[in-house]
Design a protein around this motif. Structure first.
Motif, PDB file in Angstrom:
ATOM      1  N   TYR A  36     -20.773 -11.693  54.819  1.00 23.84           N
ATOM      2  CA  TYR A  36     -21.333 -13.054  55.464  1.00 23.84           C
ATOM      3  C   TYR A  36     -22.479 -14.000  55.912  1.00 23.84           C
ATOM      4  O   TYR A  36     -22.661 -14.699  55.619  1.00 23.84           O
ATOM      5  CB  TYR A  36     -20.289 -13.476  56.099  1.00 23.84           C
ATOM      6  N   TRP A  41     -19.594 -19.288  53.053  1.00 23.36           N
ATOM      7  CA  TRP A  41     -18.128 -18.987  53.378  1.00 23.36           C
ATOM      8  C   TRP A  41     -18.099 -20.144  54.432  1.00 23.36           C
ATOM      9  O   TRP A  41     -18.826 -20.020  54.998  1.00 23.36           O
ATOM     10  CB  TRP A  41     -17.672 -17.358  53.951  1.00 23.36           C
ATOM     11  N   ASN A  42     -16.871 -20.247  53.811  1.00 22.53           N
ATOM     12  CA  ASN A  42     -15.907 -21.583  55.902  1.00 22.53           C
ATOM     13  C   ASN A  42     -15.322 -21.192  56.772  1.00 22.53           C
ATOM     14  O   ASN A  42     -15.075 -21.368  57.768  1.00 22.53           O
ATOM     15  CB  ASN A  42     -15.489 -22.653  54.894  1.00 22.53           C
ATOM     16  N   PHE A  44     -12.254 -19.560  55.739  1.00 26.19           N
ATOM     17  CA  PHE A  44     -10.899 -19.380  55.224  1.00 26.19           C
ATOM     18  C   PHE A  44     -10.672 -19.676  53.520  1.00 26.19           C
ATOM     19  O   PHE A  44      -9.543 -19.577  53.527  1.00 26.19           O
ATOM     20  CB  PHE A  44      -9.989 -20.608  55.712  1.00 26.19           C
ATOM     21  N   SER A  45     -11.336 -20.210  52.907  1.00 25.97           N
ATOM     22  CA  SER A  45     -11.325 -19.962  51.312  1.00 25.97           C
ATOM     23  C   SER A  45     -12.175 -19.396  51.029  1.00 25.97           C
ATOM     24  O   SER A  45     -12.638 -18.225  51.107  1.00 25.97           O
ATOM     25  CB  SER A  45     -12.431 -21.623  51.407  1.00 25.97           C
ATOM     26  N   ALA A  46     -11.097 -18.644  49.263  1.00 29.44           N
ATOM     27  CA  ALA A  46     -11.466 -17.521  49.116  1.00 29.44           C
ATOM     28  C   ALA A  46     -12.911 -18.032  48.070  1.00 29.44           C
ATOM     29  O   ALA A  46     -13.167 -17.186  47.409  1.00 29.44           O
ATOM     30  CB  ALA A  46     -10.519 -17.044  48.452  1.00 29.44           C
ATOM     31  N   ASP A  47     -13.384 -19.129  47.471  1.00 36.98           N
ATOM     32  CA  ASP A  47     -14.070 -19.530  47.090  1.00 36.98           C
ATOM     33  C   ASP A  47     -15.322 -19.794  47.755  1.00 36.98           C
ATOM     34  O   ASP A  47     -16.018 -20.287  48.307  1.00 36.98           O
ATOM     35  CB  ASP A  47     -13.812 -20.815  46.280  1.00 36.98           C
ATOM     36  N   TYR A  48     -16.813 -18.779  47.366  1.00 42.44           N
ATOM     37  CA  TYR A  48     -17.641 -18.936  48.721  1.00 42.44           C
ATOM     38  C   TYR A  48     -18.627 -18.211  47.447  1.00 42.44           C
ATOM     39  O   TYR A  48     -18.534 -17.672  46.672  1.00 42.44           O
ATOM     40  CB  TYR A  48     -17.025 -18.620  49.267  1.00 42.44           C
ATOM     41  N   ARG A  49     -19.918 -18.609  47.573  1.00 45.14           N
ATOM     42  CA  ARG A  49     -20.954 -17.696  46.567  1.00 45.14           C
ATOM     43  C   ARG A  49     -22.140 -16.676  47.282  1.00 45.14           C
ATOM     44  O   ARG A  49     -22.247 -17.534  48.670  1.00 45.14           O
ATOM     45  CB  ARG A  49     -21.950 -18.744  45.849  1.00 45.14           C
ATOM     46  N   TYR A 260     -16.511 -24.779  60.904  1.00 46.12           N
ATOM     47  CA  TYR A 260     -16.793 -23.772  59.602  1.00 46.12           C
ATOM     48  C   TYR A 260     -17.830 -23.018  58.454  1.00 46.12           C
ATOM     49  O   TYR A 260     -17.553 -23.316  57.881  1.00 46.12           O
ATOM     50  CB  TYR A 260     -15.203 -24.330  59.368  1.00 46.12           C
TER      51      TYR A 260
END
Length: 295
Positions: A36, A41-42, A44-49, A260
């Protein structure tokens, strides 16, 4: 032959549960932090790059990281030097068979048996501005009416926590030094006394050199424990006021779980892990040198 095979299988079966727990609670989070740390990544979101080494580059432009790094150095030095020095003095006094030595040894060792959370809360009460023990004692001695907020002032917050940490850790250093003192031959001390060496000379020229292995252990444990010293800081100051008591561990927590920025917080944790790894490596190298001297 079957009996030996059964014993081996039984040992493997007994090792699997603790190894599984260790893998889930330690190994997996460790590798997750590395993963990570190169993402945005923040938490909790599944959308990260994937962002590569941007998080690590951000560290060099983060003034809060710089301040946390400086505070960590101050914290480590003070959290090692103060308990080590006090522990050595207490060990020498107790070893000299002062009256009530066993009672004092138990009293001084008691704080290390408490969790850092309990110690932190005790010292929060001690530092309380209105009715805390410290201000009350100062007012009794000086006749004043002090309501100084030790944990709410940027100039004193970090050092107030260091005092609490040192109070807890001194007992551990004392016990290790006492173990080292018991390994020193009493005949050697008697010879020094017969030869007319003063107490100071005996300590400087005989006791301290022979306590080198114990000193290496005390210093190494002090450094490693200080790097893990998050809970007491969290309870007493939370890194404040105005980040004046912010260490790398506290900065990592704030970035990860308050802002976050889990990717950036993971990058800070990787840096902290590498620092701890370097210290542990230096410790084992020094320990090997000590072993070679006493072989």
């Amino acid at each position: 032959m079957n009996l030996e095979k059964d014993k081996t299988l039984w040992r493997v079966a007994m090792l699997i549960p603790p190894l599984a727990v260790f893998g889930i609670l330690v190994v997996w989070p460790l590798f997750s932090s590395f993963y990570y740390s190169i993402t945005n990544w923040n938490g909790f979101s599944a959308d990260y790059r994937y962002v590569g080494f941007d998080n690590f580059l951000q560290i060099f432009h983060d003034p809060l990281f710089t301040r946390a790094a400086v505070n960590t150095v101050i914290w480590m030095l003070a959290a090692v030097i103060v308990p080590t020095g006090l522990g050595l003095v207490l060990a020498l006094l107790i070893d000299s068979q002062v009256p009530g030595a066993s009672v004092f040894k138990s009293i001084f060792y008691l704080p290390i048996c408490l969790s850092a959370i309990v110690v932190g809360q005790i010292w929060v009460w001690i530092y309380q501005p209105d009715w805390g023990l410290l201000n009350t004692a100062i007012n009794l001695v000086t006749g004043g009416n002090s309501h100084f907020a030790w944990l709410a002032k940027p100039g004193t917050a970090l050092y107030a926590v260091i005092a609490a940490w040192s109070w807890q850790q001194t007992g551990l250093a004392m016990v290790i030094f006492l173990a080292g003192l018991t390994a020193i031959p009493s005949d050697l001390i008697e010879v020094c006394h017969i030869e007319g060496a003063s107490s100071g000379q005996r300590i400087r020229q005989v006791v301290l050199p022979l306590l080198r292995p114990a000193t290496v252990v005390v210093v190494a444990l002090g450094v490693i424990n200080s790097l893990k010293g998050f809970d007491i800081l969290y309870i007493m100051t939370g890194g404040g006021p105005f980040n004046s008591s912010d260490t790398l561990a506290m900065h990592m927590y704030n970035e990860s779980f308050k802002k976050y920025h889990m990717g950036y917080g993971s990058a800070i944790s990787v840096v902290l892990f590498l620092i701890a790894l370097a210290i542990i490596f230096a410790y084992f190298r020094q320990l090997r040198k000590v072993d070679e001297i006493y072989e």
